[in-house]
Design a protein around this motif. Structure first.
Motif, PDB file in Angstrom:
ATOM      1  N   ILE A 176      41.547  35.916  39.162  1.00 37.95           N
ATOM      2  CA  ILE A 176      42.638  36.290  38.250  1.00 37.95           C
ATOM      3  C   ILE A 176      42.075  36.575  36.855  1.00 37.95           C
ATOM      4  O   ILE A 176      42.403  37.586  36.231  1.00 37.95           O
ATOM      5  N   TRP A 177      41.204  35.678  36.379  1.00 40.30           N
ATOM      6  CA  TRP A 177      40.581  35.861  35.051  1.00 40.30           C
ATOM      7  C   TRP A 177      39.796  37.170  35.007  1.00 40.30           C
ATOM      8  O   TRP A 177      39.874  37.927  34.037  1.00 40.30           O
ATOM      9  N   ASN A 178      39.078  37.457  36.093  1.00 39.65           N
ATOM     10  CA  ASN A 178      38.265  38.676  36.178  1.00 39.65           C
ATOM     11  C   ASN A 178      39.147  39.919  36.071  1.00 39.65           C
ATOM     12  O   ASN A 178      38.824  40.874  35.370  1.00 39.65           O
ATOM     13  N   LYS A 179      40.280  39.886  36.790  1.00 35.51           N
ATOM     14  CA  LYS A 179      41.227  41.005  36.745  1.00 35.51           C
ATOM     15  C   LYS A 179      41.814  41.172  35.349  1.00 35.51           C
ATOM     16  O   LYS A 179      41.974  42.287  34.853  1.00 35.51           O
ATOM     17  N   MET A 180      42.156  40.050  34.719  1.00 34.48           N
ATOM     18  CA  MET A 180      42.713  40.087  33.360  1.00 34.48           C
ATOM     19  C   MET A 180      41.714  40.722  32.393  1.00 34.48           C
ATOM     20  O   MET A 180      42.083  41.512  31.519  1.00 34.48           O
ATOM     21  N   GLN A 181      40.418  40.394  32.582  1.00 36.16           N
ATOM     22  CA  GLN A 181      39.368  40.956  31.713  1.00 36.16           C
ATOM     23  C   GLN A 181      39.198  42.452  31.946  1.00 36.16           C
ATOM     24  O   GLN A 181      39.159  43.254  31.027  1.00 36.16           O
ATOM     25  N   LYS A 182      39.087  42.812  33.247  1.00 39.45           N
ATOM     26  CA  LYS A 182      38.817  44.214  33.603  1.00 39.45           C
ATOM     27  C   LYS A 182      39.951  45.140  33.201  1.00 39.45           C
ATOM     28  O   LYS A 182      39.737  46.252  32.741  1.00 39.45           O
ATOM     29  N   LYS A 183      41.187  44.683  33.427  1.00 38.92           N
ATOM     30  CA  LYS A 183      42.342  45.558  33.183  1.00 38.92           C
ATOM     31  C   LYS A 183      42.984  45.332  31.815  1.00 38.92           C
ATOM     32  O   LYS A 183      43.944  46.009  31.469  1.00 38.92           O
ATOM     33  N   SER A 184      42.440  44.348  31.065  1.00 39.90           N
ATOM     34  CA  SER A 184      42.991  43.991  29.742  1.00 39.90           C
ATOM     35  C   SER A 184      44.497  43.742  29.821  1.00 39.90           C
ATOM     36  O   SER A 184      45.287  44.329  29.079  1.00 39.90           O
ATOM     37  N   VAL A 185      44.901  42.906  30.790  1.00 40.12           N
ATOM     38  CA  VAL A 185      46.330  42.582  30.948  1.00 40.12           C
ATOM     39  C   VAL A 185      46.511  41.066  30.922  1.00 40.12           C
ATOM     40  O   VAL A 185      45.597  40.320  31.274  1.00 40.12           O
ATOM     41  N   PRO A 186      47.701  40.584  30.515  1.00 44.80           N
ATOM     42  CA  PRO A 186      47.957  39.140  30.550  1.00 44.80           C
ATOM     43  C   PRO A 186      48.229  38.666  31.973  1.00 44.80           C
ATOM     44  O   PRO A 186      48.433  39.472  32.883  1.00 44.80           O
ATOM     45  N   PHE A 187      48.277  37.358  32.161  1.00 45.14           N
ATOM     46  CA  PHE A 187      48.515  36.735  33.472  1.00 45.14           C
ATOM     47  C   PHE A 187      49.764  37.298  34.153  1.00 45.14           C
ATOM     48  O   PHE A 187      49.748  37.604  35.345  1.00 45.14           O
ATOM     49  N   ASP A 188      50.834  37.456  33.393  1.00 44.39           N
ATOM     50  CA  ASP A 188      52.124  37.890  33.967  1.00 44.39           C
ATOM     51  C   ASP A 188      52.086  39.290  34.570  1.00 44.39           C
ATOM     52  O   ASP A 188      52.968  39.665  35.336  1.00 44.39           O
ATOM     53  N   GLU A 189      51.057  40.095  34.190  1.00 45.49           N
ATOM     54  CA  GLU A 189      50.997  41.471  34.700  1.00 45.49           C
ATOM     55  C   GLU A 189      50.052  41.643  35.888  1.00 45.49           C
ATOM     56  O   GLU A 189      49.800  42.748  36.334  1.00 45.49           O
ATOM     57  N   ILE A 190      49.491  40.544  36.384  1.00 49.73           N
ATOM     58  CA  ILE A 190      48.678  40.614  37.611  1.00 49.73           C
ATOM     59  C   ILE A 190      49.660  40.586  38.779  1.00 49.73           C
ATOM     60  O   ILE A 190      50.340  39.585  39.009  1.00 49.73           O
ATOM     61  N   TYR A 191      49.790  41.726  39.500  1.00 50.14           N
ATOM     62  CA  TYR A 191      50.929  41.828  40.423  1.00 50.14           C
ATOM     63  C   TYR A 191      50.660  41.361  41.857  1.00 50.14           C
ATOM     64  O   TYR A 191      51.569  41.206  42.643  1.00 50.14           O
ATOM     65  N   ASP A 192      49.392  41.136  42.256  1.00 48.04           N
ATOM     66  CA  ASP A 192      49.185  40.730  43.658  1.00 48.04           C
ATOM     67  C   ASP A 192      48.852  39.234  43.774  1.00 48.04           C
ATOM     68  O   ASP A 192      47.964  38.835  44.497  1.00 48.04           O
TER      69      ASP A 192
END
Length: 553
Positions: free
Chosen positions: A256-272
Motif C-alpha cells: 500500500i505504501w509503495n502504491k501511495m509513493q508511486k502514484k502520489s495518492v493518499p491511502f483513501d485513493e488506493i482502490y484495490d
C-alpha cells in the motif's frame, strides 16, 4: 523447591524440536527424524551457554530458522538439519570437515555456503558485490543455501527489537535491498511480504503504524461488504460441484505504501484494497487452467469484471513459477474487489515458492521459467571476467523488473523483464545470435536493435554473418545476460589487439635496430598520455597509432 530456569529453557528447546518433527510433511521416516535430532543435539551442545542479545538461549534461533524452513518453506530433513547447524561453523569450534564426517558432504556443503555468506553485506560496496556473487554461485549449486539464508533473515527481522536503532536501520535497508527481492524471485510471497513489512516498520516506523491502523479500520468497516460479495459466488461454485476455500486476502502495509509513493495518492485513493482468494481442489481429468477460467466465467455471471484488470498467469506463469488468475469485479456496494483464482497446487507454489516448485517438477515435462532463470545466473557467473559491482547492479534491476511475454515466429513464449529490447531478446535466445543481430521484425515491421519490446509482441530476430558486436550496444540492453556477453566479447577482442599491438611495436622498433625496453615504453606512454603499456599496445593494434611515428625513437 525452586525450579532451575536453565531446565525450563532446555525443555522449551526440546518442545520446539518436537514441533519441527511433528509439522515436517517431508520428513516422516525414522531416518529423517534421527538426522534432525542428531543435528539438534550437536547444535545444542555447540551453542551451550550462549545467549542472544534478547536474552534467550542461542539455540532458540537455529530452532526458529529450522521451523521456518520446514513449515513455511517446506524443505525436507537435510534442509532442516542444515538450518539447525547454520551458525555452528561460524560461531563455534566445529569445522566444515567435522560436519562432513558427522553428517556427510551435502549438509556440510550447505552449512559451508551459509558460513561464507555471514556478514556478506558488512563490508565496502565492492566487497558486498563480491559476496553477493558468491551467494548466487552457491545458490545455483544448491538452492537450499539461499532458502535457509532467507529463513535466517526472516527470524532476525522478527526479533529485531532487541538491536540498537542504527543496526535496525541498516539490517532493514539491507533486507529491502536484496533479501525481499530474492524471496520474490524464488516465489516465496508470504516471506517476501513479511520481510517488506518488517523493513518498513523499522525504516519508517510512523508511516508503518499509520497505514496499519488505517488498514485495520478499513477491514473492520468493509468485512461485511466482502461477506455479502462472497455469498453469491459460494452458491454458484458449490452448485457447479467445485470444492474450494474462499477468504479475504489482506493487502500488505508495504504494498500500500509503495502504491501511495508511486502514484502520489493518499491511502483513501488506493482502490484495490478489497481482495479475495479462491483456492480450489482440482477436478481429475480436467486441466487446472480450464478450471480457473470456468470459475472466472461463473463469477462473471454474477458480477461485471473490469477488463483492463485481468491478469492471466495460468497460461504463462511468472518467471518465479507463480500461477494464478487475477481479476477485478464491481461489487454490489459500488466497490471494486480483486479476486485471485488458484488451484491447491498453484497456492502451494505461490506460498512456498521454490520448494513446492521442485515437489511438482516431476509432473511437468519441460523446464519452468524458474529453471531458466537459474541457468541464466549460472551462465553469467561462469564468466570469470564479469565485474562483480556491475553484475550486482544489473542483477538488481532484473530482480525488480516486471515481466512481459514475447512470442517467437513459431509461437513459443519468452518471458523478458519489462524494458527489454530486441537485442536483449537476441542474447536471451543464444549468445551467437546476439553477436550477429542486425535488427528484428516486431509484429512484421522492421525495427532497430534498440527497439523496446512490449508484452504480446511477436519478434523475429534478424542476423548477418558480417555483424560483429559494437561497444555502444551496451546502451541498448537492459538484462544482466546481454550486458555480460557484450563486455565479454570486447575483453576477448581487446586481448587480441593488445597482443597484435605488441608484435607491431616490436617489428617497428626492430627496423630502427631497437628493442622493446622499459625506457622506450615509458617515453611512448608519456608522449600519448596513456596510463599503461596495455593501452599503448591496444591503440597500436587498432592502428590508431602507426609505426611511422616511432622513427624519432
Amino acid at each position: 523447591m525452586t525450579v532451575d530456569p536453565q531446565y525450563n529453557e532446555d525443555q522449551d528447546a526440546k518442545r520446539q524440536l518436537d514441533e519441527i518433527l511433528k509439522n515436517c510433511t517431508r520428513c516422516q521416516s525414522a531416518e529423517d527424524h534421527r538426522l534432525i535430532i542428531k543435528a539438534f543435539e550437536l547444535s545444542m551442545e555447540a551453542h551451550k551457554g550462549v545467549r542472544r542479545r534478547s536474552g534467550e538461549l542461542y539455540i532458540m534461533h537455529p530452532l526458529a530458522v529450522a521451523r521456518i524452513v520446514g513449515e513455511e518453506i517446506g524443505l525436507g530433513a537435510k534442509g532442516i538439519a542444515a538450518a539447525l547447524l547454520h551458525d555452528v561453523v561460524e560461531d563455534t569450534d566445529y569445522t566444515v570437515d567435522d560436519l562432513t564426517a558427522i553428517f556427510g558432504e551435502k549438509i556440510a556443503g550447505i552449512v559451508d555456503g551459509l558460513t561464507k555468506l555471514e556478514g556478506a553485506f558488512d563490508q565496502t560496496k565492492s566487497k558486498q558485490a563480491d559476496n553477493f556473487r558468491k551467494l548466487l554461485l552457491t545458490m545455483v549449486e544448491d538452492v537450499r543455501v539461499i532458502l535457509i539464508k532467507l529463513a535466517d533473515r526472516l527470524h532476525n527481522m522478527r526479533t529485531l527489537d532487541s538491536m540498537p536503532d542504527h543496526k535496525k536501520y541498516k539490517i532493514a535497508g539491507e533486507t529491502l535491498f536484496i533479501y525481499a527481492p530474492l524471496a520474490h524471485r524464488l516465489g516465496l510471497y508470504a516471506i517476501k511480504t513479511e520481510l517488506e513489512d518488517l523493513s518498513l516498520k523499522y525504516e519508517h516506523p510512523s508511516v508503518y503504524f499509520d497505514i496499519s491502523e488505517k488498514l485495520k479500520d478499513y477491514r473492520t468497516r468493509n468485512d461485511q461488504i466482502l461477506t455479502r460479495f462472497s455469498l453469491p459466488i459460494i452458491d454458484r461454485l458449490s452448485h457447479e460441484g467445485f470444492e474450494f476455500d474462499i477468504k479475504g486476502r489482506p493487502k500488505s502495509v508495504f504494498s500500500i505504501w509503495n502504491k501511495m509513493q508511486k502514484k502520489s495518492v493518499p491511502f483513501d485513493e488506493i482502490y484495490d484494497l478489497l481482495a479475495l482468494r479462491i483456492v480450489f481442489k482440482a477436478k481429475p481429468g480436467i486441466p487446472e487452467k480450464t478450471q480457473c477460467w470456468s470459475i472466472y466465467s461463473l463469477i462473471t455471471d454474477v458480477y461485471k469484471p473490469k477488463p483492463d484488470r485481468l491478469r492471466d498467469w495460468v497460461s504463462v506463469p511468472k518467471a518465479n513459477g507463480y500461477e494464478a488468475l487475477h481479476a477485478t469485479f464491481m461489487g454490489p456496494d459500488g466497490k471494486w474487489v480483486e479476486i485471485q483464482i488458484r488451484s491447491e497446487r498453484m497456492d502451494e507454489i505461490a506460498e512456498r515458492g521454490f520448494a513446492a516448485h521442485w515437489k511438482y517438477k516431476g509432473q511437468q515435462d519441460k523446464d519452468t521459467e524458474l529453471d531458466n532463470w537459474l541457468k541464466q545466473i549460472r551462465e553469467v557467473l561462469d564468466n570469470p571476467d564479469v565485474d562483480s559491482l556491475e553484475f550486482l547492479d544489473d542483477f538488481k534491476l532484473n530482480l525488480f523488473s516486471a515481466e512481459m511475454m514475447i512470442f517467437t515466429p513459431k509461437g513459443d513464449v519468452k518471458v523478458m523483464p519489462k524494458g527489454a529490447t530486441t537485442l536483449d531478446l537476441a542474447f536471451e535466445i543464444h549468445t551467437n545470435i546476439g553477436y550477429k543481430c542486425i535488427g528484428a521484425k516486431v509484429n512484421y515491421k522492421l525495427v532497430p536493435l534498440s527497439h523496446e519490446l512490449k508484452s504480446g509482441d511477436q519478434v523475429e530476430i534478424l542476423t548477418s554473418e558480417k555483424q560483429t558486436p559494437k561497444y555502444e550496444w551496451l546502451n541498448y540492453v537492459t538484462t544482466a545476460k546481454a550486458k555480460s556477453r557484450i563486455k565479454e566479447a570486447f575483453k576477448k577482442e581487446r586481448k587480441a589487439m593488445v597482443q597484435k599491438g605488441e608484435v607491431m611495436l616490436e617489428e617497428a622498433l626492430n627496423q630502427k635496430r631497437l628493442t622493446t625496453n622499459a625506457k622506450i615504453l615509458k617515453k611512448l606512454q608519456s608522449f600519448y598520455n596513456f596510463p599503461n603499456k596495455e593501452e599503448l599496445y591496444y591503440k597500436i593494434g587498432k592502428k590508431i597509432i602507426r609505426w611511422i611515428i616511432f622513427q624519432k625513437y
